[in-house]
Structures are given as structure tokens and as C-alpha cells.
Design a protein around this motif. Structure first.
Motif, short mmCIF file in Angstrom:
data_model
loop_
_atom_site.label_atom_id
_atom_site.label_comp_id
_atom_site.label_asym_id
_atom_site.label_seq_id
_atom_site.Cartn_x
_atom_site.Cartn_y
_atom_site.Cartn_z
N LEU A 268 29.41 47.29 35.55
CA LEU A 268 28.96 47.82 36.84
C LEU A 268 29.90 47.36 37.95
CD1 LEU A 268 26.90 49.28 38.62
CD2 LEU A 268 25.48 47.22 38.53
N LEU A 269 30.29 46.11 37.92
CA LEU A 269 31.20 45.57 38.93
C LEU A 269 32.58 46.25 38.84
CD1 LEU A 269 31.03 43.52 41.18
CD2 LEU A 269 31.87 41.80 39.59
N GLU A 270 33.06 46.47 37.63
CA GLU A 270 34.33 47.17 37.44
C GLU A 270 34.25 48.59 38.02
OE1 GLU A 270 36.13 49.28 33.59
OE2 GLU A 270 36.05 47.09 33.37
N ALA A 271 33.15 49.28 37.76
CA ALA A 271 32.97 50.64 38.29
C ALA A 271 32.86 50.62 39.81
CB ALA A 271 31.72 51.28 37.68
N TYR A 272 32.16 49.64 40.35
CA TYR A 272 32.05 49.49 41.80
C TYR A 272 33.44 49.35 42.43
CZ TYR A 272 31.41 47.28 46.33
OH TYR A 272 31.50 46.97 47.67
#
Length: 193
Positions: free
Chosen positions: A24-28
Motif C-alpha cells: 500500500l505504501l509503495e502504491a501511495y
């Protein structure tokens, strides 16, 4: 309980858990502005990882209560995080059951994934509502400058006999009231069960 739902031969909706935080953090980080449009409560000036972790913890801890249903969109072949979609409880109207939110990471946008996910979730919710003689009103609120989000919400409304409210509604985000367009879908279609 939030079930796994197949979308097509390549994508599946999996219930959200804390374990997806790195993805999720990578996508953010691919497009923080787009992520903040989809997650307006997120304060980019404050520990984003902590805020996303708190959200995942809250959603996972309430998963059994049937008040929230959140999924991450997963590529079956690579287990890649494609996006988030969920039925939340940030409601604008009395009598509404859920609000639908969706966010697809930039590398997977413009493929109809949010629409496909919404259709699959609404099919599941309508089948459940009919079987249990329930009635659900689902809201979709979209910022008027989010043209892709508006287009998706409009297509969802058209496909599910929904209604688009002409007047803007004000939603509190941080310290400001921000106008949004409200879309409403009633399930099962055709009225109360």
C-alpha cells in the motif's frame, strides 16, 4: 465477514489486512496526490505510513462486525497490489448503509478495474440483501475535480439504477468543508426487500 471475490481471470478482491502495508505504501508513493484524492483523510505532512497502518488496523479489527468491508485488489499471478475498494461508514445521508470508495494505483488505471470491482461488490451485496431480506443504500461521494472518479461513479449509477444528486454536498476534510458530488445506489434494485 468480508469474503474473497473473484473479479476476472487475473484479479481478485481480498479482505484487507495489516500485511499489505508495504504494498500500500509503495502504491501511495507512485502518486501521492492521487492517493490523497481517494483517501482525503490522509495528511501528507504527517507520518503517512503510520496513518495507513492505523487505517488497516481499524478495518481489519472491524471486519467481523459487518459494518465495514474493505478489499485490496490483487493480481492473481504476481500477487501485486492493484488498489483498494471498500464499503465504509463515512455517511452523508440518514438511512444510508455504506459509502463506496475506490482507488486504483496509477500503473493499473484506465483499465476499468474500479468499475469492475464496484460491480462485483454490489452483486455480492445485492445477493446477500435479497437472501436476508435487507435493504442497503450506498453512497459514492466524489470531488468535482476528480474527473476519473466522477466518470466511474456515473457509470456505476447507470449500471445499478442509481441517482446522482444535483446539489453539491459539503464534506469536512481536515479543517475545511469541501464540495462533493453524491451518487446513491439502493440494493436490492427495485426497492426494499
Amino acid at each position: 465477514m468480508t469474503p474473497e471475490l473473484d473479479l476476472d481471470e487475473r484479479l481478485i478482491l481480498k479482505p484487507v489486512s495489516k500485511s499489505i502495508l508495504p504494498s500500500l505504501l509503495e502504491a501511495y508513493n507512485e502518486d501521492p496526490e492521487a492517493a490523497q484524492t481517494a483517501l482525503p483523510w490522509l495528511d501528507a505532512s504527517f507520518n503517512v505510513q503510520g496513518q495507513l497502518s492505523d487505517m488497516l488496523f481499524d478495518v481489519e479489527s472491524q471486519a467481523g462486525a459487518d459494518r465495514l468491508h474493505f478489499w485490496w485488489i490483487c493480481n492473481k499471478e504476481s500477487s501485486t497490489f492493484v488498489g483498494l475498494v471498500g464499503l465504509g461508514d463515512e455517511l452523508q445521508l440518514v438511512g444510508s448503509s455504506y459509502n463506496l470508495g475506490y482507488w486504483v494505483r496509477p500503473t493499473f488505471q484506465r483499465q476499468g478495474i474500479a468499475l469492475m470491482a464496484a460491480n462485483r461488490i454490489f452483486t455480492w451485496l445485492e445477493e446477500r440483501a435479497t437472501a436476508q431480506e435487507e435493504y442497503h443504500r450506498i453512497e459514492i461521494t466524489v470531488h468535482p475535480h476528480n474527473t476519473a472518479g466522477l466518470a466511474t461513479a456515473t457509470r456505476i449509477c447507470e449500471g445499478w439504477q442509481g441517482e446522482i444528486i444535483e446539489e453539491f454536498i459539503g464534506i469536512e476534510i481536515g479543517e475545511r468543508t469541501v464540495p462533493h458530488r453524491l451518487h446513491i445506489i439502493d440494493l436490492p434494485r427495485g426497492g426494499r426487500a
